[in-house]
Design a protein around this motif. Structure first.
Motif, PDB file in Angstrom:
ATOM      1  N   THR A   1       1.849   1.250   6.557  1.00  0.00           N
ATOM      2  CA  THR A   1       1.400   1.512   5.105  1.00  0.00           C
ATOM      3  C   THR A   1       2.687   0.760   4.246  1.00  0.00           C
ATOM      4  OG1 THR A   1      -0.090   3.356   6.126  1.00  0.00           O
ATOM      5  CG2 THR A   1      -0.179   3.486   3.812  1.00  0.00           C
ATOM      6  N   TYR A   2       1.341   0.228   3.233  1.00  0.00           N
ATOM      7  CA  TYR A   2       2.137   0.056   2.239  1.00  0.00           C
ATOM      8  C   TYR A   2       1.187   0.345   0.851  1.00  0.00           C
ATOM      9  CZ  TYR A   2       3.731  -4.922   4.083  1.00  0.00           C
ATOM     10  OH  TYR A   2       4.454  -5.580   4.370  1.00  0.00           O
ATOM     11  N   THR A   3       2.141   1.608   0.266  1.00  0.00           N
ATOM     12  CA  THR A   3       1.853   2.120  -0.763  1.00  0.00           C
ATOM     13  C   THR A   3       1.813   1.436  -1.802  1.00  0.00           C
ATOM     14  OG1 THR A   3       4.206   3.372  -1.139  1.00  0.00           O
ATOM     15  CG2 THR A   3       2.331   4.081   0.917  1.00  0.00           C
ATOM     16  N   ALA A   4       0.821   1.821  -2.949  1.00  0.00           N
ATOM     17  CA  ALA A   4       1.131   1.015  -4.358  1.00  0.00           C
ATOM     18  C   ALA A   4       1.887   1.853  -5.364  1.00  0.00           C
ATOM     19  CB  ALA A   4       0.191   0.495  -5.078  1.00  0.00           C
ATOM     20  N   GLY A   5       3.097   1.371  -6.046  1.00  0.00           N
ATOM     21  CA  GLY A   5       3.253   2.018  -7.167  1.00  0.00           C
ATOM     22  C   GLY A   5       2.720   2.610  -8.019  1.00  0.00           C
ATOM     23  N   PRO A   6       2.994   3.112  -8.725  1.00  0.00           N
ATOM     24  CA  PRO A   6       3.080   3.637 -10.059  1.00  0.00           C
ATOM     25  C   PRO A   6       2.350   2.856 -10.968  1.00  0.00           C
ATOM     26  CG  PRO A   6       5.260   5.006 -10.104  1.00  0.00           C
ATOM     27  CD  PRO A   6       4.845   4.033  -8.586  1.00  0.00           C
ATOM     28  N   GLY A   7       1.087   3.125 -12.207  1.00  0.00           N
ATOM     29  CA  GLY A   7       1.062   2.118 -13.249  1.00  0.00           C
ATOM     30  C   GLY A   7       1.258   3.263 -14.272  1.00  0.00           C
ATOM     31  N   ILE A   8       1.134   2.244 -15.375  1.00  0.00           N
ATOM     32  CA  ILE A   8       0.741   3.420 -16.717  1.00  0.00           C
ATOM     33  C   ILE A   8       0.212   2.620 -17.759  1.00  0.00           C
ATOM     34  CG2 ILE A   8       2.919   5.074 -15.677  1.00  0.00           C
ATOM     35  CD1 ILE A   8       3.670   3.512 -18.281  1.00  0.00           C
TER      36      ILE A   8
ATOM     37  N   PRO B   1       8.274  -7.751   4.676  1.00  0.00           N
ATOM     38  CA  PRO B   1       7.797  -9.094   3.561  1.00  0.00           C
ATOM     39  C   PRO B   1       7.229  -8.149   2.496  1.00  0.00           C
ATOM     40  CG  PRO B   1       6.515  -8.507   5.346  1.00  0.00           C
ATOM     41  CD  PRO B   1       7.011  -7.894   5.918  1.00  0.00           C
ATOM     42  N   PRO B   2       6.341  -8.979   1.436  1.00  0.00           N
ATOM     43  CA  PRO B   2       5.496  -8.547   0.579  1.00  0.00           C
ATOM     44  C   PRO B   2       4.374  -8.061   0.873  1.00  0.00           C
ATOM     45  CG  PRO B   2       6.992  -9.510  -0.627  1.00  0.00           C
ATOM     46  CD  PRO B   2       7.029  -9.904   0.968  1.00  0.00           C
ATOM     47  N   GLY B   3       3.348  -6.744   0.916  1.00  0.00           N
ATOM     48  CA  GLY B   3       2.146  -6.527   0.934  1.00  0.00           C
ATOM     49  C   GLY B   3       0.864  -5.737   0.790  1.00  0.00           C
ATOM     50  N   THR B   4      -0.039  -5.839   0.927  1.00  0.00           N
ATOM     51  CA  THR B   4      -1.384  -5.348   0.309  1.00  0.00           C
ATOM     52  C   THR B   4      -1.466  -3.627   0.601  1.00  0.00           C
ATOM     53  OG1 THR B   4      -2.297  -7.447   0.135  1.00  0.00           O
ATOM     54  CG2 THR B   4      -3.475  -5.383  -0.406  1.00  0.00           C
TER      55      THR B   4
ATOM     56  N   SER C   1       5.779   3.453  18.307  1.00  0.00           N
ATOM     57  CA  SER C   1       6.223   3.415  16.840  1.00  0.00           C
ATOM     58  C   SER C   1       7.149   3.130  15.508  1.00  0.00           C
ATOM     59  CB  SER C   1       7.127   5.402  17.011  1.00  0.00           C
ATOM     60  OG  SER C   1       7.622   5.402  17.370  1.00  0.00           O
ATOM     61  N   THR C   2       7.130   2.981  14.393  1.00  0.00           N
ATOM     62  CA  THR C   2       7.205   2.505  13.339  1.00  0.00           C
ATOM     63  C   THR C   2       8.684   3.359  12.602  1.00  0.00           C
ATOM     64  OG1 THR C   2       6.135   2.395  11.974  1.00  0.00           O
ATOM     65  CG2 THR C   2       6.332   0.319  13.686  1.00  0.00           C
ATOM     66  N   THR C   3       9.417   3.343  12.302  1.00  0.00           N
ATOM     67  CA  THR C   3      10.277   4.382  11.086  1.00  0.00           C
ATOM     68  C   THR C   3      11.491   4.238  10.372  1.00  0.00           C
ATOM     69  OG1 THR C   3      10.344   5.679  13.497  1.00  0.00           O
ATOM     70  CG2 THR C   3      11.697   6.428  11.751  1.00  0.00           C
ATOM     71  N   PRO C   4      10.839   3.938   9.207  1.00  0.00           N
ATOM     72  CA  PRO C   4       9.324   4.708   8.490  1.00  0.00           C
ATOM     73  C   PRO C   4       8.333   3.801   9.169  1.00  0.00           C
ATOM     74  CG  PRO C   4      10.543   3.304   7.144  1.00  0.00           C
ATOM     75  CD  PRO C   4      11.403   3.415   7.744  1.00  0.00           C
ATOM     76  N   ASP C   5       7.418   4.479   8.778  1.00  0.00           N
ATOM     77  CA  ASP C   5       6.143   3.926   8.610  1.00  0.00           C
ATOM     78  C   ASP C   5       4.995   3.992   7.414  1.00  0.00           C
ATOM     79  OD1 ASP C   5       5.315   6.593   8.182  1.00  0.00           O
ATOM     80  OD2 ASP C   5       4.031   6.788   9.599  1.00  0.00           O
ATOM     81  N   ALA C   6       6.068   3.706   6.108  1.00  0.00           N
ATOM     82  CA  ALA C   6       5.351   3.256   5.381  1.00  0.00           C
ATOM     83  C   ALA C   6       6.312   3.681   4.217  1.00  0.00           C
ATOM     84  CB  ALA C   6       4.640   4.859   4.922  1.00  0.00           C
ATOM     85  N   GLY C   7       6.104   2.592   3.248  1.00  0.00           N
ATOM     86  CA  GLY C   7       6.517   1.761   1.779  1.00  0.00           C
ATOM     87  C   GLY C   7       5.519   0.638   1.306  1.00  0.00           C
ATOM     88  N   PRO C   8       6.924   0.187  -0.176  1.00  0.00           N
ATOM     89  CA  PRO C   8       6.612  -0.086  -1.522  1.00  0.00           C
ATOM     90  C   PRO C   8       5.894  -1.475  -1.282  1.00  0.00           C
ATOM     91  CG  PRO C   8       8.644  -0.150  -1.390  1.00  0.00           C
ATOM     92  CD  PRO C   8       7.921   0.840  -0.063  1.00  0.00           C
ATOM     93  N   THR C   9       4.876  -1.775  -1.719  1.00  0.00           N
ATOM     94  CA  THR C   9       3.882  -2.902  -1.555  1.00  0.00           C
ATOM     95  C   THR C   9       5.018  -4.090  -1.458  1.00  0.00           C
ATOM     96  OG1 THR C   9       2.970  -2.875  -3.444  1.00  0.00           O
ATOM     97  CG2 THR C   9       1.411  -2.228  -2.282  1.00  0.00           C
ATOM     98  N   SER C  10       6.016  -4.451  -2.737  1.00  0.00           N
ATOM     99  CA  SER C  10       6.803  -5.340  -3.262  1.00  0.00           C
ATOM    100  C   SER C  10       7.582  -5.208  -1.301  1.00  0.00           C
ATOM    101  CB  SER C  10       7.692  -4.795  -4.100  1.00  0.00           C
ATOM    102  OG  SER C  10       8.246  -3.409  -3.472  1.00  0.00           O
TER     103      SER C  10
END
Length: 246
Positions: free
Chosen positions: A239-246, A214-217, A165-174
């Motif tokens: 899981t890499y999560t994309a940040g919000p965009g406007i 590291p940074p990812g997609t 397992s990984t903890t946490p298992d998600a984070g930003p693409t940066s």
């Protein structure tokens, strides 16, 4: 009158066959000044056990008809092992190690505990061998040559790792997320990748490794830990999560 083999250990004990004619009734086979032990004798061949010796000596056969012409026999000293290029590896084997020392040119086998493999001779001072499979733990490494055997080094078989397992298992693409990977057999972790990109890491214990992503997609990425015992993969472990965009 050929002699086979024409070389043997300085400690003696090599079984040698001499072929020729008129050899029946042999009373002596001499290696230099020392007699060998005759174990079989026919008109066309003699089997004899070599005595101890050193260097190159002449071998002669004496029968009631006289003494033969001499044949050369070469005494070879026992090998000496100095270093192993790697002192550990996976239970499954398959990795190649290099052994350095002296007297290795006639190496015929390398044993890792109870399991043996045939080496490749590079020179008198270097041989390489593909490590056979073995059980977890430390074993002696024995090199056998024409001159004898030598056992003075050890090799450790390492259990294949697991990652659960990984903890946490998600984070930003940066990137930059501190993640803890839980599993077993992680003490010898050598590298960690997330989505194929190398990540900085630190071994916490045999069951935990921490890393910084590291940074990812955006999307699921595999987390792969490579240890001395092999590799463990968490498919889609982060899981890499994309940040919000406007």
């Amino acid at each position: 009158m050929p002699i086979s083999p024409n070389q043997g250990s300085t400690g003696g004990g090599t079984v040698v066959t001499i072929t020729g004619v008129n050899l029946s009734g042999a009373t002596a086979v001499t290696f230099g000044t020392k007699p060998g032990t005759i174990t079989a004798n026919t008109p066309t061949f003699i089997t004899v056990i070599s005595p101890s010796g050193s260097g190159t000596v002449n071998v002669t056969v004496t029968t009631p008809g006289g003494t033969s012409n001499p044949l050369a026999f070469y005494y070879v000293g026992a090998p000496f092992k100095a270093t192993l290029s790697s002192s550990s590896g996976p239970e499954a084997g398959g990795n190649t190690v290099t052994i350095a020392g002296t007297g290795l040119s006639t190496a015929t086998s390398v044993a890792f505990g109870a399991n043996s493999a045939t080496p490749t001779v590079v020179s008198d001072s270097v041989i390489s061998v593909v490590v056979p499979a073995g059980a977890t733990g430390s074993v002696g490494v024995t090199v056998t040559t024409v001159g004898g055997s030598n056992n003075g080094l050890s090799y450790t078989y390492v259990t294949a790792p697991t990652a659960t397992s990984t903890t946490p298992d998600a984070g930003p693409t940066s990137g930059g997320t501190a993640v803890t990977v839980t599993g077993n057999g992680l003490t010898t972790t050598q590298s960690v990748t997330v989505g194929g990109t190398v990540a900085p890491f630190a071994v916490i214990s045999d069951t935990e490794v921490s890393l910084v992503t590291p940074p990812g997609t955006a999307g699921a990425a595999d987390v792969v830990l490579t240890t001395t015992g092999g590799s463990a993969t968490l498919i889609g472990g982060f899981t890499y999560t994309a940040g919000p965009g406007i």
